[in-house]
Design a protein around this motif. Structure first.
Motif, PDB file in Angstrom:
ATOM      1  N   GLY A 149       0.807  -1.295  -0.133  1.00 26.82           N
ATOM      2  CA  GLY A 149      -0.224  -0.057  -0.470  1.00 26.82           C
ATOM      3  C   GLY A 149       0.472   1.245  -0.422  1.00 26.82           C
ATOM      4  O   GLY A 149       2.177   0.921   0.009  1.00 26.82           O
ATOM      5  N   VAL A 150       0.423   2.390  -0.623  1.00 31.22           N
ATOM      6  CA  VAL A 150       1.102   3.375  -0.681  1.00 31.22           C
ATOM      7  C   VAL A 150       0.979   4.404   0.700  1.00 31.22           C
ATOM      8  O   VAL A 150      -0.155   3.428   1.571  1.00 31.22           O
ATOM      9  N   SER A 151       1.067   5.567   1.155  1.00 29.40           N
ATOM     10  CA  SER A 151       0.921   6.274   1.805  1.00 29.40           C
ATOM     11  C   SER A 151      -0.174   7.856   1.569  1.00 29.40           C
ATOM     12  O   SER A 151      -0.020   7.575   0.690  1.00 29.40           O
ATOM     13  N   ASP A 152      -1.180   7.573   2.551  1.00 30.31           N
ATOM     14  CA  ASP A 152      -1.543   9.406   2.232  1.00 30.31           C
ATOM     15  C   ASP A 152      -1.318  10.661   1.440  1.00 30.31           C
ATOM     16  O   ASP A 152      -2.311  11.069   0.998  1.00 30.31           O
ATOM     17  N   GLN A 153       0.076  10.689   1.747  1.00 32.46           N
ATOM     18  CA  GLN A 153       0.810  11.482   1.246  1.00 32.46           C
ATOM     19  C   GLN A 153       0.332  11.258  -0.390  1.00 32.46           C
ATOM     20  O   GLN A 153       0.652  12.068  -0.835  1.00 32.46           O
ATOM     21  N   PHE A 154       1.138   9.972  -0.057  1.00 31.60           N
ATOM     22  CA  PHE A 154       1.214   9.384  -1.550  1.00 31.60           C
ATOM     23  C   PHE A 154      -0.136  10.332  -3.095  1.00 31.60           C
ATOM     24  O   PHE A 154      -0.423  10.273  -3.474  1.00 31.60           O
ATOM     25  N   LEU A 155      -1.287   9.421  -1.988  1.00 35.09           N
ATOM     26  CA  LEU A 155      -3.082   9.656  -2.701  1.00 35.09           C
ATOM     27  C   LEU A 155      -3.187  11.072  -2.994  1.00 35.09           C
ATOM     28  O   LEU A 155      -3.724  11.615  -3.690  1.00 35.09           O
ATOM     29  N   ARG A 156      -2.659  12.077  -1.479  1.00 36.34           N
ATOM     30  CA  ARG A 156      -3.719  13.115  -1.719  1.00 36.34           C
ATOM     31  C   ARG A 156      -2.432  14.392  -2.873  1.00 36.34           C
ATOM     32  O   ARG A 156      -2.776  15.044  -3.427  1.00 36.34           O
ATOM     33  N   MET A 157      -1.179  13.638  -3.268  1.00 36.93           N
ATOM     34  CA  MET A 157      -0.299  14.356  -3.871  1.00 36.93           C
ATOM     35  C   MET A 157      -0.801  13.577  -5.631  1.00 36.93           C
ATOM     36  O   MET A 157      -0.948  14.458  -6.514  1.00 36.93           O
ATOM     37  N   VAL A 158      -0.761  12.341  -6.274  1.00 37.67           N
ATOM     38  CA  VAL A 158      -1.671  11.817  -7.101  1.00 37.67           C
ATOM     39  C   VAL A 158      -3.383  12.592  -7.377  1.00 37.67           C
ATOM     40  O   VAL A 158      -3.650  12.462  -8.529  1.00 37.67           O
ATOM     41  N   PHE A 159      -3.964  12.041  -6.172  1.00 37.00           N
ATOM     42  CA  PHE A 159      -5.279  12.307  -6.887  1.00 37.00           C
ATOM     43  C   PHE A 159      -5.935  13.731  -7.173  1.00 37.00           C
ATOM     44  O   PHE A 159      -7.001  13.433  -8.232  1.00 37.00           O
ATOM     45  N   PRO A 160      -5.900  14.165  -6.263  1.00 40.01           N
ATOM     46  CA  PRO A 160      -6.150  15.465  -6.762  1.00 40.01           C
ATOM     47  C   PRO A 160      -6.326  16.006  -8.045  1.00 40.01           C
ATOM     48  O   PRO A 160      -6.687  16.689  -8.356  1.00 40.01           O
ATOM     49  N   ALA A 161      -4.684  16.040  -8.183  1.00 38.29           N
ATOM     50  CA  ALA A 161      -4.376  16.551  -9.433  1.00 38.29           C
ATOM     51  C   ALA A 161      -5.549  15.741 -11.132  1.00 38.29           C
ATOM     52  O   ALA A 161      -5.403  16.483 -11.349  1.00 38.29           O
ATOM     53  N   LEU A 162      -5.627  14.466 -10.850  1.00 38.85           N
ATOM     54  CA  LEU A 162      -6.016  13.438 -11.568  1.00 38.85           C
ATOM     55  C   LEU A 162      -7.647  13.987 -12.025  1.00 38.85           C
ATOM     56  O   LEU A 162      -7.809  14.532 -12.792  1.00 38.85           O
ATOM     57  N   LEU A 163      -7.641  14.363 -10.881  1.00 35.50           N
ATOM     58  CA  LEU A 163      -9.029  14.745 -10.627  1.00 35.50           C
ATOM     59  C   LEU A 163      -9.238  16.486 -11.533  1.00 35.50           C
ATOM     60  O   LEU A 163     -10.424  16.512 -11.681  1.00 35.50           O
ATOM     61  N   ASP A 164      -7.967  16.756 -11.255  1.00 34.23           N
ATOM     62  CA  ASP A 164      -8.498  18.591 -12.140  1.00 34.23           C
ATOM     63  C   ASP A 164      -8.423  18.204 -13.340  1.00 34.23           C
ATOM     64  O   ASP A 164      -9.531  19.294 -13.695  1.00 34.23           O
TER      65      ASP A 164
END
Length: 308
Positions: A142-157
């Motif tokens: 599993g990845v860190s929550d920092q990774f999730l918050r870095m990757v997915f808001p950018a994808l959503l944008d």
């Protein structure tokens, strides 16, 4: 490389799946195949003028058409001709829309042209790691929550830009996300995209990926919209947590054995992050976040897990 033509028949020779290395298309030379799927083939190519590398996507819907020895893409039969031609027209129309997208988290379409009785999209070729490969080979825990918050808001944008321009992606999954240096994501492969507001008569076929496609994409009369891409984003985020795809939506619709993320990972990730994932993964499309803005707000807090 993705599995090539997973439902291919033996009617046409396998050597015709892809254009050969060295083939000249317009102002480009094909170097090698990169991937293939139900609607298209993707190649690494070079621009002849300056030797700049690009990726080229070719419209070739396997169930509707085939490649001839002369490289022309032709309908399989008179019965498939109208759907093939409609799909080619939509592919061309969407290419025109995609050339207008200038967003760092959406693959950039540089050019498009018609040749060999089909349509080609020329895209930027970028280096990085495919998220699906990264999760399966390097981050099984599993990845860190920092990774999730870095990757997915950018994808959503980036996804917000897609929806605002009247398209749905409809094939978001870890294999269609490239993670570049520094963790910057790039959304790939618009081969399954459909106009939105959704028009059933314009649909040329279904692209389904078990675990990531929502229930409405399996249904002939399913109400497809931004919430459909949100389900796929939620499923991709869930795979980032436990390393495997969620059960297929039709299985969950019959009997949902997927343990909510807020229970399965409560000691490792922030509750707000887990709640957002669970909301995106609701089987009933009407109960999910209905827009990218709504889902983005669920991910916008700065809470951090002390256990990460």
């Amino acid at each position: 490389m993705q599995k090539l033509w997973p439902n291919s028949s033996d009617k046409y020779p396998k050597e015709l799946y892809f254009l050969k290395s060295g083939t000249i298309l317009d102002q480009y030379m094909i170097e090698r195949p990169l991937a293939g799927g139900g609607f298209s083939s993707v190649y690494l190519a070079r621009q002849l003028a300056d030797q700049h590398q690009v990726a080229i996507k070719e419209y070739l819907p396997r169930r509707l058409a085939h490649r001839t020895p002369e490289n022309h893409v032709m309908p399989n039969s008179e019965e498939t001709r109208s759907m093939f031609l409609r799909g080619r027209r939509l592919f061309l129309e969407e290419a025109k829309v995609l050339t207008k997208f200038k967003h760092r988290n959406i693959v950039e379409v540089l050019n498009f042209f018609q040749a060999n009785s089909t349509v080609y999209l020329v895209m930027t070729f970028e280096y990085g790691k495919i998220l699906g490969d990264y999760l399966l080979k390097e981050k099984k825990g599993g990845v860190s929550d920092q990774f999730l918050r870095m990757v997915f808001p950018a994808l959503l944008d980036g996804l917000r830009t897609i929806h605002e321009n009247g398209l749905l992606h409809l094939d978001i999954k870890p294999q269609n996300i490239l993670i570049r240096s520094g963790g910057d994501p790039l959304l790939l492969d618009f081969g399954a995209s459909q106009p939105y507001p959704y028009e059933e008569h314009a649909r040329i076929g279904k692209v389904l990926t078990n675990g990531f496609s929502p229930i409405e994409q399996y249904q002939d009369d399913g109400a497809i919209g931004p919430w459909s891409d949100i389900y796929a984003i939620g499923a991709t985020m869930r795979m980032c947590l436990d390393g495997i795809a969620p059960p297929a939506a039709p299985i969950r619709a019959e009997r949902d054995n997927l343990i909510p993320a807020v229970k399965a990972f409560k000691r490792r990730y922030p509750q707000d992050l887990l709640q957002a994932i669970d909301l995106a993964l609701i089987v009933d499309p009407s109960q999910r976040p209905q827009s990218i803005e709504e889902f983005s707000r669920l991910l916008s807090t700065e809470t951090r897990s002390t256990d990460s």
